[in-house]
Design an enzyme around this catalytic site. Structure first.
Site, PDB file in Angstrom:
ATOM      1  N   ARG A   1       1.926  -3.449  -9.715  1.00 35.33           N
ATOM      2  CA  ARG A   1       1.541  -3.879 -11.062  1.00 35.33           C
ATOM      3  C   ARG A   1       2.479  -3.307 -12.128  1.00 35.33           C
ATOM      4  O   ARG A   1       2.192  -3.408 -13.324  1.00 35.33           O
ATOM      5  CB  ARG A   1       0.099  -3.463 -11.370  1.00 35.33           C
ATOM      6  CG  ARG A   1      -0.937  -4.024 -10.409  1.00 35.33           C
ATOM      7  CD  ARG A   1      -2.342  -3.744 -10.887  1.00 35.33           C
ATOM      8  NE  ARG A   1      -3.350  -4.076  -9.881  1.00 35.33           N
ATOM      9  CZ  ARG A   1      -4.659  -4.004 -10.085  1.00 35.33           C
ATOM     10  NH1 ARG A   1      -5.121  -3.600 -11.272  1.00 35.33           N
ATOM     11  NH2 ARG A   1      -5.513  -4.309  -9.119  1.00 35.33           N
TER      12      ARG A   1
ATOM     13  N   PHE B   1       8.391  22.028  -7.329  1.00 36.28           N
ATOM     14  CA  PHE B   1       7.558  21.835  -8.508  1.00 36.28           C
ATOM     15  C   PHE B   1       6.764  20.538  -8.376  1.00 36.28           C
ATOM     16  O   PHE B   1       6.140  20.077  -9.278  1.00 36.28           O
ATOM     17  CB  PHE B   1       8.405  21.815  -9.793  1.00 36.28           C
ATOM     18  CG  PHE B   1       9.591  20.877  -9.763  1.00 36.28           C
ATOM     19  CD1 PHE B   1       9.453  19.555 -10.153  1.00 36.28           C
ATOM     20  CD2 PHE B   1      10.830  21.315  -9.323  1.00 36.28           C
ATOM     21  CE1 PHE B   1      10.534  18.692 -10.127  1.00 36.28           C
ATOM     22  CE2 PHE B   1      11.931  20.464  -9.305  1.00 36.28           C
ATOM     23  CZ  PHE B   1      11.771  19.148  -9.713  1.00 36.28           C
TER      24      PHE B   1
ATOM     25  N   TYR C   1      13.047   6.342  -5.347  1.00 32.67           N
ATOM     26  CA  TYR C   1      13.609   6.770  -6.624  1.00 32.67           C
ATOM     27  C   TYR C   1      15.064   6.385  -6.855  1.00 32.67           C
ATOM     28  O   TYR C   1      15.570   6.542  -7.965  1.00 32.67           O
ATOM     29  CB  TYR C   1      13.417   8.289  -6.784  1.00 32.67           C
ATOM     30  CG  TYR C   1      11.951   8.636  -6.874  1.00 32.67           C
ATOM     31  CD1 TYR C   1      11.261   8.469  -8.061  1.00 32.67           C
ATOM     32  CD2 TYR C   1      11.249   9.083  -5.752  1.00 32.67           C
ATOM     33  CE1 TYR C   1       9.905   8.752  -8.146  1.00 32.67           C
ATOM     34  CE2 TYR C   1       9.890   9.362  -5.826  1.00 32.67           C
ATOM     35  CZ  TYR C   1       9.225   9.195  -7.026  1.00 32.67           C
ATOM     36  OH  TYR C   1       7.881   9.456  -7.108  1.00 32.67           O
TER      37      TYR C   1
ATOM     38  N   VAL D   1       0.721   6.516  -7.700  1.00 34.88           N
ATOM     39  CA  VAL D   1       0.014   5.297  -8.101  1.00 34.88           C
ATOM     40  C   VAL D   1      -1.033   5.022  -7.037  1.00 34.88           C
ATOM     41  O   VAL D   1      -0.739   5.061  -5.834  1.00 34.88           O
ATOM     42  CB  VAL D   1       0.967   4.090  -8.236  1.00 34.88           C
ATOM     43  CG1 VAL D   1       0.173   2.819  -8.539  1.00 34.88           C
ATOM     44  CG2 VAL D   1       2.008   4.335  -9.320  1.00 34.88           C
TER      45      VAL D   1
END
Length: 412
Positions: free
Chosen positions: A89, A412, A122, A82
């Protein structure tokens, strides 16, 4: 202007990727043309403020080895960013919401995976740290190495062009995948990832090389891809570094032969090892594994069940287990509630139940313990798993454990 979140269009890929490179700094170590081919545009999101990309997230379709050897479809989440101009936001939350909802709706992948530049982000989305990686800098000029019996009977063959022997290396890699939880089957195109070697990113090292360990019949039993960085100690004495990119072997003899080769390269006095399993066998082949090897362990793969029942039933269990787990999952509420997990080394079932719970935990703890790399008992000691029936935590922890540490075999 209102931010628009939408599926990536192929015509937008260059602008989308440029935004990702800006977010991760310079080139971010990403090979543009390779990622152009690997990107699944229908599984990629862009958040746009007019023509400006202010957020991104992408999923890759993998199959990951789980305890017991099954290769389970898994959604690999990557390219997440982001823009600092658009923080707070709700953009990240919206992207995570949509990716997980779409993965669940497709009904194919019971697991979601990611690697994290900032791991603290996370956990609130249900991801638990499932594997660690081992890095080391080995002083090969002073460390002794004792290889397994039979290592000296293999023939070592050097291929200066690593791409020319890629098929042989990938054959070895493919045979190794089911043997260690966390390893990813190479989806088409991903076999090129270990071969990326742009000159501008070598930082003084030579081109990528590859050595093969072959038996008497000429079968490739192991390999290592590496580069050499020549140098000196300032007095004219050679002090070069071997930069190990990746290696695999099918048996202990081939494993030992590859490591002996890496230790014995002329004019090289250091071996830089990155991103290896935390229980890598070389730790038990060296005479001094700490002082002269400087091992470090770091977080690697984060995992979260998208569908708790399907995920827990997809793996096997080291010891027989019959336990009712009360799962908390505020972000994916379809997982919340009590689940009865029953299984052993032959297979497992995990279904909804109304029976009293034996353990209570969040989906984050399930993700951390899923591959066997984080013990449920350790999570219990940290207050993150509650034992509701005496003895249930120890039994479940033993069942979830694996005899090999899980390991993410490529990023990845």
């Amino acid at each position: 202007m209102k931010t628009e979140l939408r599926t990536l269009r192929r015509s937008e890929w260059d602008s989308w990727f440029d935004g990702i490179l800006r977010a991760f700094g310079a080139a971010g170590g990403l090979d543009r043309e390779l990622y152009r081919e690997l990107t699944e545009t229908d599984r990629s999101l862009g958040a746009w403020d007019g023509d400006e990309l202010v957020g991104s997230a992408s999923l890759f379709s993998f199959r990951m080895a789980v305890p017991g050897g099954a290769l389970v479809p898994s959604a690999g989440l990557a390219m997440v960013h982001v823009s600092p101009t658009h923080r707070r936001r709700g953009i990240l939350r919206s992207m995570m919401r949509r990716q997980l909802d779409e993965t669940r709706d497709a009904g194919v992948e019971p697991l979601s995976l990611l690697t994290a530049s900032e791991p603290g982000i996370y956990g609130r989305f249900g991801y638990g740290m499932a594997t660690r990686r081992l890095d080391a800098d080995i002083d090969t000029a002073r460390v002794t190495l004792k290889t397994p019996p039979g290592s000296d009977r293999l023939r070592m063959r050097l291929a200066d062009d690593a791409a020319s022997v890629s098929d042989a290396c990938e054959s070895v890699y493919a045979r190794r995948v089911p043997e260690r939880p966390g390893m990813l089957e190479r989806a088409p195109g991903w076999e090129r990832m270990p071969l990326t070697d742009p000159p501008e990113k070598r930082k003084g090292a030579g081109a990528l090389a590859c050595v093969l360990a072959e038996d008497e019949a000429g079968e490739v039993r192991g390999y290592a891809r590496y580069a050499l960085r020549h140098g000196s100690d300032g007095t004219g004495v050679a002090r070069g570094t071997v930069l190990l990119r990746d290696m695999e072997a099918l048996d202990t003899a081939a494993y030992g032969a590859v490591w002996r080769y890496l230790f014995d390269l002329d004019l090289m006095t250091d071996l830089r090892v990155r991103d290896r399993p935390v229980d890598d066998a070389w730790l038990h082949m060296v005479g001094d594994s700490v002082r002269l090897c400087r091992p470090r362990w770091r977080d690697s793969l984060f995992a979260r069940p998208v569908e708790v029942g399907a995920a827990l039933a997809a793996r096997t269990y080291t010891a027989p287990v019959d336990v009712v787990i009360d799962v908390e999952d505020a972000f994916c509420p379809w997982n919340e509630g009590r689940w009865r997990l029953s299984g052993d080394a032959g297979g497992a079932r995990c279904e909804r139940t109304r029976d009293a719970a034996d353990l209570a935990l969040s989906v984050r703890e399930l993700g951390a313990a899923y591959l066997g790399g984080t013990a449920l008992r350790a999570l219990g000691s940290a207050g993150r798993v509650r034992e509701l029936r005496p003895g249930a935590l120890g039994a479940a922890s033993a069942a979830f454990a694996t005899d090999q540490a899980p390991w993410l075999s490529h990023g990845f």
